[in-house]
Design a protein around this motif. Structure first.
Motif, short mmCIF file in Angstrom:
data_model
loop_
_atom_site.label_atom_id
_atom_site.label_comp_id
_atom_site.label_asym_id
_atom_site.label_seq_id
_atom_site.Cartn_x
_atom_site.Cartn_y
_atom_site.Cartn_z
N GLU A 29 0.83 -1.21 0.00
CA GLU A 29 0.00 0.00 0.00
C GLU A 29 0.86 1.26 0.00
O GLU A 29 0.55 2.24 -0.68
N ARG A 30 1.97 1.23 0.74
CA ARG A 30 2.88 2.39 0.73
C ARG A 30 3.52 2.55 -0.65
O ARG A 30 3.71 3.68 -1.12
N ALA A 31 3.85 1.44 -1.29
CA ALA A 31 4.43 1.51 -2.64
C ALA A 31 3.43 2.07 -3.64
O ALA A 31 3.80 2.78 -4.56
N ARG A 32 2.14 1.77 -3.44
CA ARG A 32 1.12 2.30 -4.36
C ARG A 32 1.08 3.82 -4.30
O ARG A 32 0.84 4.50 -5.30
N VAL A 39 1.60 0.62 -11.83
CA VAL A 39 2.95 0.08 -11.70
C VAL A 39 2.97 -1.07 -10.69
O VAL A 39 3.54 -2.13 -10.93
N VAL A 40 2.35 -0.84 -9.54
CA VAL A 40 2.35 -1.87 -8.49
C VAL A 40 1.61 -3.12 -8.95
O VAL A 40 2.07 -4.25 -8.74
N ARG A 45 1.48 -8.82 -10.79
CA ARG A 45 1.16 -9.80 -11.84
C ARG A 45 2.41 -10.52 -12.32
O ARG A 45 2.39 -11.73 -12.57
N ALA A 46 3.50 -9.77 -12.48
CA ALA A 46 4.75 -10.38 -12.96
C ALA A 46 5.25 -11.44 -11.99
O ALA A 46 5.70 -12.52 -12.40
N VAL A 47 5.17 -11.17 -10.67
CA VAL A 47 5.63 -12.15 -9.68
C VAL A 47 4.69 -13.35 -9.66
O VAL A 47 5.13 -14.51 -9.56
N GLN A 48 3.39 -13.10 -9.74
CA GLN A 48 2.43 -14.22 -9.79
C GLN A 48 2.69 -15.10 -11.01
O GLN A 48 2.62 -16.34 -10.92
N ASP A 71 13.17 -2.62 -4.90
CA ASP A 71 14.28 -2.38 -5.83
C ASP A 71 13.89 -1.48 -6.98
O ASP A 71 14.76 -1.02 -7.73
N ARG A 72 12.60 -1.21 -7.15
CA ARG A 72 12.15 -0.46 -8.32
C ARG A 72 12.32 1.05 -8.11
O ARG A 72 11.75 1.61 -7.16
#
Length: 452
Positions: A29-32, A39-40, A45-48, A71-72
């Protein structure tokens, strides 16, 4: 239990956390808030997908999402350590900004009074502060204008002065019709504005009579272009601005000097590099320069000269399309008002001090101290070597250095990877040492990895 139910229950993909649960994690949530929803979600999705493909365990998905988001960076541009010895390196962003300029960028990132008079509560002239700073640095100029880059400055000039139905000719010496980086040709830029290019002289020799013979009713201006990134030597001649100025004055046409490099005053280390002060003093009606070269500021096109010429450019509709934004204006003003810019500090580096510093670093990374000439770069100081030193390492280190963290850009020459410290801040020496050690570790890991 039916066979199909057993297979479903045992399918590890069923254990992959749902998107809504991953998005509800406090760290996510903080990254969002910092990176944005799309982006988040893309990272999740990429990790899933990696888990669905069997590349990671389903239980590792939350940790991988947090690692990927941590890291992003906010933007794709990566900071690099410029160990090439090229000061104004176009591929690496040209001039590094001074600390005051960087601070000015941060302060200008929010709302500012860029076109607002706080005392009167009314609209004001855009860029008044940087105009004052430019006129203070260049007292021979009557007025100043800033646009978004040097090419825009030239395009605005030829459009405003030479795109009319009666006077549309721009007189230029044939030896100054240059091509710069990425196949960009100044003659194409000039003619794209609707102006007619009138070439005079030859590639190697142009005389005053070439200009006087060419000037006629259709002449809008005479343009002098600093050839910047190459030299013609031998049987050559060119007409100095001081000699060309009275010719233009008698004909009633402006003399434009496109200097490119943005050097404010003469520089002893670059005796052949034209500077703004001298060009104005010698009689140029308008001088064009880049802010992100030897001036050491942000990308900008700087126009200095006669008040009536600047006013004519500022009134043209194209001026709105190429105007500089508030960030460039703030950084440029801070560059002009602040201490010596990093590019000039790098240019004036003492070779002996550089040798001592380079020798210390060479010992720390098990490299060799070798002579290495730096360069101005960015079309300035063509063919002028800047005596210096570099650390010679094994050539295989070049790629892991460039792709490491921090990214280090060396020069690979004659079978050696060279680290020139001229443009590397001394405060980053420890980081550079760690980068070399990490690069060697990366190479060692590749060599130990078994091959099939």
């Amino acid at each position: 239990m039916r066979e199909d139910q057993r297979e479903t229950a045992e399918d590890p993909r069923r254990r992959i956390p749902r998107t809504d649960r991953l998005l509800a994690l406090p760290e996510v949530e903080r990254a969002r808030a910092a990176l944005g929803e799309h982006v988040v979600r893309g990272v999740v999705r990429a990790v899933q997908d990696r888990a669905r493909g069997g590349h990671i365990a389903p239980e590792d998905v939350p940790a991988e999402v947090l690692r990927a988001l941590g890291d992003r960076p906010s933007a794709s541009l990566r900071p690099v350590l410029n160990a090439t010895g090229v000061i104004v390196h176009t591929n690496l962003g040209r001039a590094p900004l001074s600390e005051p300029a960087r601070q000015a960028l941060l302060e200008a990132a929010g709302y500012t009074d860029v076109e607002f008079d706080l005392a009167q509560g009314t609209r004001s002239r855009r860029g008044a502060g940087v105009r004052t700073a430019l006129l203070g640095a260049c007292p021979d100029a009557e007025d100043a204008l800033v646009v978004n880059n040097g090419a825009a400055a030239l395009a605005l000039t030829t459009t405003a002065l030479a795109a009319g139905p009666e006077r549309d000719e721009v007189i230029v010496s044939r030896g100054e019709l240059i091509e710069i980086g990425a196949g960009f040709r100044l003659p194409d830029l000039i003619t794209s504005t609707g102006s007619t290019l009138r070439e005079v002289g030859t590639t190697n020799r142009t005389h005053a009579t070439d200009y006087t013979d060419a000037i006629g009713p259709a002449t809008a201006c005479v343009l002098r272009i600093h050839t910047s990134n190459y030299r013609i030597s031998g049987f050559t001649s060119a007409v100095p601005i001081a000699e060309l100025a009275p010719i233009c004055r008698d004909a009633g046409i402006p003399l434009i000097a496109d200097l490119g490099s943005g050097l404010l005053t003469p520089e002893a280390l670059l005796p052949d590099e034209p500077d703004i002060a001298t060009a104005l003093r010698d009689g140029a009606d308008l001088v064009i320069a880049s802010g992100d070269k030897l001036l050491g500021g942000p990308q900008a096109g700087i126009l200095l000269g006669r008040a009536d010429v600047i006013a004519r450019l500022a009134r043209h509709p194209l001026a709105r399309a190429v105007r500089a934004d508030k960030l460039a204006l703030a950084a440029l003003e801070a560059t002009l008002a602040g201490p010596t810019a990093p590019v000039l500090e790098a240019l004036r580096t003492d070779p002996e001090a550089l040798r001592e510093r380079t020798a210390r670093l060479a010992e720390r990374v098990d490299g060799r101290l070798v002579p290495h000439d730096g360069r101005v770069g960015g079309g300035g100081g063509a063919e002028v070597p800047l005596p210096g030193w570099a650390v010679a390492l094994e050539p295989e280190l070049a790629t892991p250095l460039r792709t490491g963290d921090p990214a280090v850009v060396p020069t690979v020459r004659e079978g050696e990877c060279l680290l020139d410290l001229r443009c590397v801040p001394e405060a980053d020496d420890d980081s550079l040492v760690e980068a070399v050690r990490a690069a060697r570790d990366t190479l060692a890991g590749r060599e130990e990895r078994p091959t099939r």
